[in-house]
Enzyme design. Sequence first.
Site, mmCIF file in Angstrom:
data_model
loop_
_atom_site.group_PDB
_atom_site.id
_atom_site.type_symbol
_atom_site.label_atom_id
_atom_site.label_comp_id
_atom_site.label_asym_id
_atom_site.label_seq_id
_atom_site.Cartn_x
_atom_site.Cartn_y
_atom_site.Cartn_z
ATOM 1 N N THR A 1 6.458 27.129 5.132
ATOM 2 C CA THR A 1 5.090 26.597 4.785
ATOM 3 C C THR A 1 4.039 27.448 5.316
ATOM 4 O OG1 THR A 1 6.259 24.500 5.398
ATOM 5 C CG2 THR A 1 4.044 24.463 5.058
ATOM 6 N N SER B 1 -1.764 27.059 -5.915
ATOM 7 C CA SER B 1 -1.388 28.473 -6.342
ATOM 8 C C SER B 1 -1.921 28.810 -7.497
ATOM 9 C CB SER B 1 -0.018 28.706 -6.242
ATOM 10 O OG SER B 1 0.641 28.278 -5.020
ATOM 11 N N HIS C 1 13.239 12.020 3.146
ATOM 12 C CA HIS C 1 12.727 13.011 3.555
ATOM 13 C C HIS C 1 12.371 14.255 2.243
ATOM 14 C CE1 HIS C 1 10.368 15.452 6.460
ATOM 15 N NE2 HIS C 1 10.754 16.636 5.667
ATOM 16 N N GLU D 1 11.994 13.046 -0.495
ATOM 17 C CA GLU D 1 10.770 12.400 -1.154
ATOM 18 C C GLU D 1 9.490 12.947 -0.747
ATOM 19 O OE1 GLU D 1 10.644 10.438 -3.570
ATOM 20 O OE2 GLU D 1 8.367 9.671 -3.254
ATOM 21 N N HIS E 1 0.795 -1.263 -0.145
ATOM 22 C CA HIS E 1 -0.091 -0.138 -0.041
ATOM 23 C C HIS E 1 0.674 1.419 -0.010
ATOM 24 C CE1 HIS E 1 -2.898 3.272 1.121
ATOM 25 N NE2 HIS E 1 -2.430 3.369 2.274
ATOM 26 N N ARG F 1 1.781 1.839 15.382
ATOM 27 C CA ARG F 1 1.495 1.679 13.947
ATOM 28 C C ARG F 1 1.945 0.160 13.475
ATOM 29 N NH1 ARG F 1 5.817 5.235 10.400
ATOM 30 N NH2 ARG F 1 4.779 4.435 8.801
ATOM 31 N N TRP G 1 7.312 0.024 3.857
ATOM 32 C CA TRP G 1 7.532 0.668 2.630
ATOM 33 C C TRP G 1 8.945 1.333 2.835
ATOM 34 C CZ3 TRP G 1 8.789 5.802 0.822
ATOM 35 C CH2 TRP G 1 8.860 6.795 1.938
ATOM 36 N N HIS H 1 14.759 13.386 11.883
ATOM 37 C CA HIS H 1 13.394 13.626 12.776
ATOM 38 C C HIS H 1 12.935 12.274 12.573
ATOM 39 C CE1 HIS H 1 11.481 15.962 9.428
ATOM 40 N NE2 HIS H 1 11.097 14.723 9.434
ATOM 41 N N HIS H 2 13.245 11.613 11.693
ATOM 42 C CA HIS H 2 12.480 10.072 11.618
ATOM 43 C C HIS H 2 13.292 9.119 12.595
ATOM 44 C CE1 HIS H 2 10.074 11.248 8.045
ATOM 45 N NE2 HIS H 2 11.241 11.869 7.594
ATOM 46 N N ASP I 1 6.301 21.042 -27.175
ATOM 47 C CA ASP I 1 6.430 19.438 -26.331
ATOM 48 C C ASP I 1 7.409 19.660 -25.305
ATOM 49 O OD1 ASP I 1 6.284 16.782 -25.794
ATOM 50 O OD2 ASP I 1 5.344 16.421 -28.082
ATOM 51 N N LYS J 1 3.433 30.213 2.867
ATOM 52 C CA LYS J 1 2.636 29.888 1.737
ATOM 53 C C LYS J 1 1.019 29.848 2.032
ATOM 54 C CE LYS J 1 4.272 27.225 -1.502
ATOM 55 N NZ LYS J 1 5.051 27.663 -2.322
ATOM 56 N N SER K 1 12.916 5.697 -14.053
ATOM 57 C CA SER K 1 11.810 6.395 -14.598
ATOM 58 C C SER K 1 11.885 7.771 -13.921
ATOM 59 C CB SER K 1 10.632 5.718 -14.375
ATOM 60 O OG SER K 1 9.520 6.579 -14.647
ATOM 61 N N SER K 2 11.900 8.171 -12.777
ATOM 62 C CA SER K 2 11.738 9.391 -11.907
ATOM 63 C C SER K 2 12.854 10.104 -12.382
ATOM 64 C CB SER K 2 11.533 9.179 -10.548
ATOM 65 O OG SER K 2 10.623 8.586 -10.245
ATOM 66 N N TYR L 1 8.734 15.734 0.375
ATOM 67 C CA TYR L 1 8.512 17.219 -0.170
ATOM 68 C C TYR L 1 8.197 16.884 -1.808
ATOM 69 C CZ TYR L 1 9.690 18.940 4.366
ATOM 70 O OH TYR L 1 9.206 19.031 5.725
#
Lengths: 535, 379
Positions: free
Chosen positions: A329, A269, A254, A256, A77, A451, A142, A303-304, A106, A332, A170-171, A258
């Site tokens: 943040t 926006s 991290h 990632e 998931h 969790r 994950w 922080h993880h 293009d 924004k 790919s990314s 964002y």
Amino acid sequence: MAVTADHNIPNRSPLMAFLSRWLLTTNHKEIGTLYMWLSFVLFFIGGAMAMVIRMELFQPGIQFAEPLLYNQMVTLHGLIMVFGVVMPGFVGLANWQLPMMIGAPDMALPRLNNFSFWILPFAFTLLISTLFMEGGAPNFGWTFYAPLSTTYGPPSTDVFIFGVHLMGISSVLGAINIIVTIFNLRVKGMTLMKMPLFVWTWLITAFLLVMVMPVLAGAVTMVLTDRHFGTSFFAAAGGGDPLLFQHVFWFFGHPEVYILILPGFGIASQIIPTFARKKLFGYHSMVYATASIAILSFVVWGHHMFTTGMPLTAELFVMYATMLIAVPTGVKVFNWVATMWRGSITFETPMLFALGFVILFTIGGFSGLMLALVPADFQYHDTFFVVAHFHYVLYPGAIFGIMSAVYYWLPKWTGNMYDERLGKIHFWTAIIGVNMTFFPMHFLGLAGMPRRIVDYSLQFADFNMVASFGAGMLGLTQVLFLYIVIKTIRGGKKATGRVWEGAEGLEWTLASPAPLHTFETPPKFPTPEEDYPRD
Amino acid sequence: MISITTRFRLHRCLTFFALLGSSNMAFAAEMDMRAGVTDISQRILQLHHYSLAICVVIGLLVFGTMFYSIYAHRRSKHPKPATFHESFRVEVIWTTVPVLILIGLAIPATSALIDIEDNSDADLTVLITGSQWKWHYQYLEADLGYYSNMATPEEQINNFETKGRNYLLEVDRALVLPTDKKVRFLTTADDVIHSWWVPDFAVKQDAIPGYINEAWTRINTPGLYRGQCAELCGKDHAYMPIEVEVLAEEEFDQWIVDQRLAIELASGQAVADRAKTWTMAELIDIGQQVFLDHCATCHEADGSGQGSTYPALAGGEIPNGPMAAHINQVMNGAVDTEMQAWAPQLSDLELASVITYERNAFGNTTADIVQPITIFEAR
């Protein structure tokens, strides 16, 4: 979507024509469509796995999923939603919109574009096929922490590693394409600080991708060599370090997260000014805030890992750096509110989703700020409070961002207006469902529910039941979303070129549906005094 | 200036929350962080409330403004939009004010953290080792150690029996600690990463193979406190609870004396067990229970196993192969698999009987008998 004659080569069976059109296309709009459909299909597959999880957690005890299957569901998931839904969704939007928004014919590298899409169906087929392999699918979350994924991983871990490599390729290719396109193909007069915010946020996102996807590739490669080639990067018994894995993973992980939200900021926006009929407030500070968030994302991975035994000074540094992210943040969010202030606002479905995005993302931001406080994190860490936090920033954040973009640009893509009444029903059921699912998880985490557990003690039963009902509702309403999209593709009220009264930007100067080839001669980019041409 | 006014606002806000809490205590206990029984856990709760209150106030202001705008600036009421779109001054204000609020948050967080990380001068040290899926506690000063397994029966998990009050949170042997002593925890793991978490102490420390992490607590109130493993550690991650029994100091000292005595008695019993020659029926009887307690979670009660990760014992290669290899596998585990070493966890009699059971159950018909003395010699 528009099919022009030159794509239907005569004397071919319709099937061959169809296949060669979609397999060989180098058109940014068609590739964008492919990305969006891939994202949509995987959204339902990943969503079905979430349903298995919520069904199992509906009551204490084991009902539907044995622990091993449950862990596989949790893992797939997460992987599918992150790499298969949000990232391809945003890339699809970028493919469709970036060339039209910067006045380019293009993407700069069309064949690369085809390649970076067509890697993905294979990558996800591999990943999902692990469910049917001996020993089952990856079951370590994950985040695939070592040594659970190295010494103790099922045989399918190697397939997962190959799949992640493909997704990474790919990314990175997609991101390079986006960077090159934005830097080289902007219409004359569109300087960097005149680019639409969606283009800006994607440019910054693309840089993040190019910088961190190779780190992920490094992490999975080290897991592979630890598993099969006698290395001990992450094995304490061989002189390696299980914590090294977490440092490498979160150095990718991290930025990632964002990557998963910045294009959403860009979408909000674009949409809020359109429906407030007022220019975006604080364009420059929006750009600087996005860049600051991206830069800060590289120094907060710790922080993880507050509970892994980090030294005090490292904990303090990471805590302060993480708290600092609240500042850009906040800027924004304040700017979005100021954009609405004294506007002339209407509430079509894209605007509703954008407002849902701003409010619920902010709630996720608040819990993020609370999680940054190390002493409190010792209680929050690895509980459902964290699950609530990141689902608030990802579901009503990233996913609502994509949905609001789909409603916003779908008339431009198909030439038809979506059904406004159904769109509103979708929004309200989704927003009730999302809160019903994820808000109680805050309480569960605070009350002490870890969790990723398949079964829980009795005091957590009530809120889990509420969350499961909410998840069912949230899942069902996405079927309605699918119906709305198909209905719009097949017909509906014809859209004008401008589509939205308050819309500004080059894409709205084109006809709806946008022809397959657009801006073959560069459009004129209006000076600040001029208006965009209207059709 | 600003932080003082924020404090004032916060104070009112906290009072509001306190009232909310007192109106329905049971409700609040289920939704909020636990206050716990240590000074640190209570400080963390305060920090949690403080940061939550700040977020609620900011949220009310921002969302309030937004909803006012949604109401008052909708097109039907406000047909002509304003044209302003930037203000340097406003941007500076809403960049600096949040920084000040963050400083107000960082100060209490930093001071609490410095105290939490002060592991010096402990009165007592417990080495906590996580393994799939149980905890081992070793009292370093007392030369006393034991495993702590979940006590909730399989029947409750599979919904054949009514779930007990402490479903999934009960163990066969709790960790026992004294009140009012600084207890230092050292955490490590045998296989994968686990995390030892007792919310009432606000102690959550990862147990990582190859590392020894430190944490500490000083418990104010005697009682029974429960927690769970907090880091995904494989199949039975949900089934490795923690139970801590906290005793007054004198009772704790007496408990240590009792445990030492029990070890002496057990070793006397072990000598007696070794001296005896056991019959097949006796061993199978004991072995079946040992198998259900320790082995069935992976190999299943009928020995059918679960795929290649947890091989079937019914007709399996090892239970039907040479006895020495079987004994070695059970005692020392298998490298790079989830089969763990049972020699440190089970007595000679238990090992002998479970191996005898495996060789003569599930349709296996080796007719072999393993005596405790054989195990003793293999150690």
